[in-house]
Motif scaffolding. Structure first.
Motif, short mmCIF file in Angstrom:
data_model
loop_
_atom_site.label_atom_id
_atom_site.label_comp_id
_atom_site.label_asym_id
_atom_site.label_seq_id
_atom_site.Cartn_x
_atom_site.Cartn_y
_atom_site.Cartn_z
N ILE A 218 -12.13 -3.02 -0.15
CA ILE A 218 -11.82 -1.61 0.01
C ILE A 218 -11.03 -1.16 -0.45
O ILE A 218 -10.98 0.08 -0.75
CB ILE A 218 -12.68 -0.35 1.58
CG1 ILE A 218 -15.01 -1.81 1.17
CG2 ILE A 218 -13.37 0.86 0.86
CD1 ILE A 218 -15.29 -0.72 2.77
N ARG A 219 -9.64 -1.64 0.37
CA ARG A 219 -8.66 -1.24 0.14
C ARG A 219 -8.63 -1.01 -1.17
O ARG A 219 -8.17 0.37 -2.23
CB ARG A 219 -7.75 -1.08 1.25
CG ARG A 219 -7.70 -0.25 2.81
CD ARG A 219 -6.73 -0.84 3.08
NE ARG A 219 -7.39 -0.17 4.29
CZ ARG A 219 -6.81 -0.72 5.93
NH1 ARG A 219 -6.50 -2.43 6.02
NH2 ARG A 219 -7.17 -0.07 7.07
N GLN A 220 -8.11 -2.23 -2.12
CA GLN A 220 -8.44 -2.61 -2.98
C GLN A 220 -8.61 -1.35 -4.32
O GLN A 220 -8.34 -1.23 -5.37
CB GLN A 220 -8.25 -3.88 -3.38
CG GLN A 220 -7.08 -4.58 -2.81
CD GLN A 220 -7.67 -5.77 -2.85
OE1 GLN A 220 -7.81 -6.68 -3.91
NE2 GLN A 220 -7.36 -6.83 -1.62
N ILE A 221 -10.60 -1.59 -4.35
CA ILE A 221 -11.10 -0.53 -4.44
C ILE A 221 -10.54 1.04 -5.09
O ILE A 221 -10.72 1.14 -5.71
CB ILE A 221 -12.89 -0.32 -4.28
CG1 ILE A 221 -13.00 -2.00 -4.63
CG2 ILE A 221 -13.94 -0.24 -5.18
CD1 ILE A 221 -14.23 -2.56 -3.37
N MET A 222 -10.74 1.26 -3.86
CA MET A 222 -10.87 2.56 -3.72
C MET A 222 -9.33 3.44 -3.83
O MET A 222 -8.83 4.35 -4.38
CB MET A 222 -10.73 3.04 -1.72
CG MET A 222 -12.61 3.32 -1.94
SD MET A 222 -12.86 4.21 -0.26
CE MET A 222 -11.84 5.45 0.17
N ILE A 223 -8.09 2.39 -3.63
CA ILE A 223 -6.51 2.76 -3.68
C ILE A 223 -6.60 2.69 -5.00
O ILE A 223 -5.74 3.17 -5.76
CB ILE A 223 -5.96 2.04 -3.49
CG1 ILE A 223 -5.65 2.63 -1.53
CG2 ILE A 223 -4.47 1.98 -3.86
CD1 ILE A 223 -4.62 2.07 -0.58
N ASN A 224 -7.63 1.86 -6.39
CA ASN A 224 -6.93 1.34 -7.52
C ASN A 224 -7.44 2.61 -8.14
O ASN A 224 -6.84 3.17 -9.67
CB ASN A 224 -7.78 0.45 -8.11
CG ASN A 224 -7.29 -0.17 -8.86
OD1 ASN A 224 -6.05 -0.12 -9.26
ND2 ASN A 224 -8.53 -0.32 -10.67
N GLU A 225 -8.30 3.72 -7.47
CA GLU A 225 -8.79 4.97 -8.27
C GLU A 225 -7.73 5.74 -8.06
O GLU A 225 -7.22 6.46 -9.08
CB GLU A 225 -9.60 5.44 -7.92
CG GLU A 225 -11.15 4.86 -7.53
CD GLU A 225 -11.53 4.53 -8.84
OE1 GLU A 225 -12.23 5.82 -9.10
OE2 GLU A 225 -11.74 3.01 -9.45
N VAL A 226 -6.52 5.64 -7.56
CA VAL A 226 -5.38 6.95 -6.86
C VAL A 226 -4.04 6.15 -8.20
O VAL A 226 -3.39 6.59 -8.77
CB VAL A 226 -5.17 7.27 -5.95
CG1 VAL A 226 -3.69 7.81 -5.50
CG2 VAL A 226 -6.05 6.84 -4.71
N ILE A 227 -4.12 4.95 -8.16
CA ILE A 227 -3.09 4.45 -8.13
C ILE A 227 -3.18 2.52 -8.74
O ILE A 227 -3.77 2.22 -8.17
CB ILE A 227 -1.59 4.08 -7.69
CG1 ILE A 227 -0.40 3.30 -8.37
CG2 ILE A 227 -1.66 3.94 -6.34
CD1 ILE A 227 1.36 3.72 -7.52
N ASP A 228 -2.91 2.35 -10.35
CA ASP A 228 -3.08 1.00 -10.59
C ASP A 228 -2.32 0.22 -9.61
O ASP A 228 -1.46 0.00 -9.36
CB ASP A 228 -2.46 0.72 -11.67
CG ASP A 228 -3.48 -0.64 -12.61
OD1 ASP A 228 -3.06 -1.19 -11.83
OD2 ASP A 228 -3.97 -0.11 -13.69
N LEU A 229 -3.15 -0.70 -9.21
CA LEU A 229 -2.73 -1.51 -7.73
C LEU A 229 -1.67 -2.65 -8.49
O LEU A 229 -0.74 -3.04 -7.42
CB LEU A 229 -3.37 -2.67 -7.89
CG LEU A 229 -4.13 -2.11 -6.42
CD1 LEU A 229 -5.98 -3.28 -6.36
CD2 LEU A 229 -4.31 -1.57 -5.27
N GLU A 230 -0.90 -2.81 -10.02
CA GLU A 230 -0.55 -3.59 -10.46
C GLU A 230 0.70 -2.77 -10.28
O GLU A 230 2.18 -3.43 -10.88
CB GLU A 230 -0.80 -3.84 -11.62
CG GLU A 230 -1.55 -5.13 -12.26
CD GLU A 230 -2.49 -5.31 -13.29
OE1 GLU A 230 -1.21 -4.83 -14.00
OE2 GLU A 230 -2.60 -5.18 -13.38
N TYR A 231 0.58 -1.60 -10.41
CA TYR A 231 1.89 -0.96 -10.04
C TYR A 231 2.32 -0.77 -8.39
O TYR A 231 3.55 -0.20 -8.24
CB TYR A 231 2.04 0.53 -10.57
CG TYR A 231 1.68 0.56 -12.16
CD1 TYR A 231 2.48 -0.50 -12.92
CD2 TYR A 231 0.92 1.16 -12.89
CE1 TYR A 231 2.24 -0.41 -14.58
CE2 TYR A 231 -0.13 1.16 -14.14
CZ TYR A 231 1.26 -0.10 -14.90
OH TYR A 231 0.59 0.13 -16.07
N LEU A 232 2.03 -1.23 -7.58
CA LEU A 232 2.07 -0.75 -5.96
C LEU A 232 3.00 -2.13 -5.53
O LEU A 232 2.83 -3.26 -6.47
CB LEU A 232 0.40 -0.77 -5.90
CG LEU A 232 0.30 -0.56 -3.80
CD1 LEU A 232 0.87 0.67 -4.14
CD2 LEU A 232 -1.08 -0.42 -3.13
#
Lengths: 282, 304
Positions: A218-232
C-alpha cells in the motif's frame, strides 16, 4: 444459509458500537500519535520530497494505517465466533439441519466482509486527511490497486487469525489476543518506529511477517502518487519499509502478493484441519 | 399407540463418568411428556443426545421413525428446541432473529414469510416483532424462543425448563401457550421443569436420577405410588394427643405446633378425627402432590 449467517454476523458487528470502536482503536491510536509527532517526521522527509514533504509523510503513515485496519477490524469481525461459542448459541445452529462447515465458513466470510468495509472506511478517512493537509486524491488506477491489496490482505488476515481464534473458547481469551495484536501491530507494520531503525533481528522478522508486505504494497502504491518510486533513494525506501530488500535484492510487488496469497492458503488449510478435528462439545 | 421417540438401553459416558446408565422410555405422539430429575441426574445429557447435540456410547434412539446418529439431518428438520438459556441475538429484532434462524430449514422465501407470520401469531408477539430481542422482558423472550423453535413446524418440541426464572403471572401465560400448542396443534411436547404443578399436567412422567430411570407413569399413578395423603391437626394439649396417638399405634410427625399423620386415603381421616374429637383446635386433610412424589422418588427437593 451461508448468506443469512453472514448477514447476521455483519449486522451484529455493526450494531455493537463498542466492538466497532475497539477494532478501530489501534488505527485511532496510530493517527493520534502521528498528529503528536508530526513535525519531526515531516522535517526529516523534506530533503527527499521537497515541497511535497507533508503529502509524502501523510501518505506513508496512512498506508500503514490502512494495512493495520485490514488486520484489527478483521479480528473484530471474528469476535462473534467466540461470543457464540461462549454463550452456547452454537447449539441452536448445530441442532438445525445445516452442515457444520457452512456455519464455520460463514464466520470467516463475515470477517472478510467486515474487514473490507472497515478498511475502505479507513481508506476514505485517510484520503480526507491527506487532502485536508494539501495532498491530492489518489489516481483511479492507484485507488483500484489499493482496494485490491486491501481485499487480499483482509482475506489473508482472516485466514491467519481464524486459525488462532478457532482455538479460543472464552471472550476473555479473545480480548487478550485483541489487545496483544492491537499493541504489536503498530511495531510489526513498522509504523511506530520505521523498520530501518529497528535491530537487525527484528527487521528480519518483519520482512517475513506476511502483513508487513500489505503495508509495503500500500505504501508503494500511495507514495508513487507523490513521487515516482524510481526516484526514491534505496536507503529511504528500505528504512521506511516501503520496499523490502533480501541480500540487496528488492522484493517485487508480485512476490509480496504471492506471499499474502500463500499465507491465506496455508492458514485456511490449517483452520480446516483444526475445526474438523475439534470434538463436539456442549 | 404411536411412539414418536423411543429410547432403548441408552448409555452415555464422558471419559470415566457414566452419566446415563442404560435407560429405556418412549414418548407418545401428540402428548405432553415430562422428563424430571434433580440437577446432575443425567437429564440434560439425555436431552442433548436426543436433540442430536451429543453422541451416545451405546443403545438406540428412534425419533419419528428415524435412527439417531444416522439420520440426524432429517431428525433436525422435525424437532424444535427451546434451550434453557437464550440462543437468540440481543442486538437483532424479533423478526430478524426469526428470519435468520428460519433460513436454516430450506424454506422458499414465501414459505419462510408464512412460517414467521404463523409463529408470531401462535406466540402472540406480532405487535412487538420490530423490537430488539435484548430489550424484551423475560416472558416476551420466552415467547420469541418458542416462536423460533416452531418456525419449521416441528413434530416434537423440546422445552428445557421453559418457565424457570419467570414471575408467576408470566409463567402462567407462557404455560397456557404451551398447552395450546399440544392440545390444538398436535405438537408432541418433551418438557423438563422444576415446577411440579406443570409436571402434574403431563400425560406421562419419567423421573431420572443418577443416570437411571427411577420412576415412570402418569402423574396420578406417581402420586398414588410415591406420595401419601395426610391429616394435619393442631392439638389443644400436645402431650395428651401424643399419648393418645401412641396408645392407638398411629404414626405421626411434628412440624412446629402441628402434627401430621400419614393416611392411605382421605376417608381414613374420619376414625382418627373421631378419636381426637375435643382434643384438637383445627385440622386439614391434604392430598399427596407431585412435589411429595418427587421427593419420595429421589429423596431430593427439586428446587435447590
Amino acid at each position: 444459509m451461508i448468506f443469512s449467517l453472514v448477514k447476521r454476523n455483519v449486522l451484529l458487528y455493526f450494531r455493537d458500537k463498542i466492538s466497532v470502536f475497539f477494532s478501530m482503536l489501534s488505527v485511532m491510536i496510530i493517527i493520534g500519535l502521528y498528529v503528536l509527532f508530526l513535525g519531526r517526521m515531516v522535517e526529516s522527509s523534506g530533503e527527499v520530497a521537497g515541497e511535497n514533504a507533508r503529502f509524502l509523510t501523510d501518505s506513508w503513515i496512512m498506508a500503514g494505517v490502512i494495512a493495520t485496519a485490514t488486520i484489527t477490524t478483521t479480528l473484530g469481525g471474528l469476535g462473534q465466533m467466540v461470543d457464540d461459542l461462549s454463550r452456547k448459541i452454537n447449539r441452536d445452529f448445530e441442532t438445525a439441519p445445516i452442515e457444520r462447515w457452512k456455519i464455520v465458513i460463514s464466520y470467516a466470510i463475515s470477517s472478510v466482509v467486515i474487514g473490507v468495509i472497515m478498511s475502505i472506511f479507513t481508506f476514505i478517512l485517510a484520503e480526507v486527511y491527506i487532502i485536508a493537509y494539501g495532498g491530492e486524491f489518489v489516481g483511479f488506477g492507484a485507488l483500484l490497486r489499493v482496494l485490491g491489496v486491501v481485499i487480499l490482505s483482509t482475506v489473508a488476515s482472516s485466514s491467519f487469525l481464524f486459525f488462532f481464534v478457532s482455538m479460543i473458547k472464552t471472550m476473555n481469551a479473545y480480548s487478550t489476543i485483541s489487545t496483544i495484536v492491537g499493541t504489536l501491530i503498530g511495531f510489526l507494520m513498522g509504523i511506530y518506529v520505521p523498520v530501518g531503525a529497528l535491530p537487525n533481528a527484528i527487521q528480519s522478522f518483519i520482512k517475513v511477517f506476511p502483513f508487513s508486505h500489505s503495508a509495503s504494497l500500500i505504501r508503494q502504491i500511495m507514495i508513487n502518487e507523490v513521487i515516482d518510486l524510481e526516484y526514491l533513494p534505496r536507503e529511504v525506501s528500505e528504512t521506511l519499509g516501503i520496499q523490502f530488500y533480501f541480500n540487496d535484492v528488492v522484493v517485487s510487488q508480485l512476490t509480496s502478493i504471492m506471499f499474502l496469497v500463500g499465507t491465506a492458503l496455508i492458514f485456511f488449510g490449517l483452520s480446516v484441519i483444526i475445526t474438523t478435528k475439534r470434538k463436539r462439545e456442549v | 399407540m404411536d411412539k414418536i421417540i423411543d429410547v432403548l438401553n441408552l448409555h452415555k459416558s464422558y471419559g470415566e463418568v457414566h452419566a446415563v446408565k442404560g435407560i429405556d422410555f418412549y414418548v407418545e405422539k401428540g402428548k405432553l411428556f415430562a422428563f424430571l430429575g434433580p440437577n446432575g441426574a443425567g437429564k440434560s445429557t439425555t436431552i442433548n443426545v436426543i436433540c442430536t447435540l451429543l453422541s451416545y456410547s451405546e443403545g438406540e434412539v428412534i425419533v419419528d421413525g428415524l435412527k439417531l446418529g444416522i439420520d440426524d439431518a432429517l431428525i433436525r428438520q422435525r424437532i424444535g428446541i427451546v434451550f434453557q438459556d437464550s440462543v437468540l441475538d440481543n442486538l437483532l429484532t424479533i423478526e430478524e432473529n426469526l428470519r435468520i434462524r428460519g433460513s436454516f430449514y430450506g424454506l422458499s422465501p414465501n414459505e419462510l414469510d408464512t412460517a414467521i407470520e404463523n409463529a408470531l401469531i401462535v406466540t402472540d408477539i406480532k405487535e412487538i416483532k420490530n423490537r430488539r430481542y435484548g430489550q424484551l422482558s423475560g416472558g416476551q423472550r420466552r415467547r420469541v424462543d418458542i416462536a423460533r423453535a416452531l418456525l419449521h413446524n416441528p413434530k416434537i418440541l423440546f422445552l428445557d425448563e421453559p418457565t424457570t426464572g419467570l414471575d408467576p403471572q408470566t409463567r402462567k401465560s407462557v404455560w397456557r401457550m404451551i398447552e395450546n400448542l399440544y392440545i390444538n396443534h398436535g405438537v408432541t411436547v418433551f418438557l423438563t421443569t422444576h415446577y411440579m404443578e406443570e409436571a402434574a399436567k403431563a400425560d406421562y412422567v419419567v423421573v431420572i436420577d443418577n443416570g437411571e430411570i427411577v420412576a415412570k407413569g402418569t402423574p396420578i399413578e406417581l402420586k398414588e405410588k410415591y406420595s401419601t395423603d395426610s391429616l394435619q391437626i393442631k392439638p389443644i394439649d400436645k402431650k395428651k394427643v401424643t399419648q393418645l396417638l401412641i396408645d392407638n399405634k398411629v404414626a405421626f410427625t411434628e412440624i412446629s405446633d402441628l402434627m401430621i399423620i400419614p393416611i392411605d386415603s382421605t376417608m381414613d381421616s374420619i376414625p382418627l378425627l373421631k378419636l381426637l374429637d375435643q382434643q384438637i383446635s383445627a385440622f386439614q386433610v391434604l392430598n399427596g402432590t407431585m412435589d411429595d412424589a418427587f421427593i419420595g422418588i429421589t429423596g431430593k427437593e427439586m428446587r435447590e
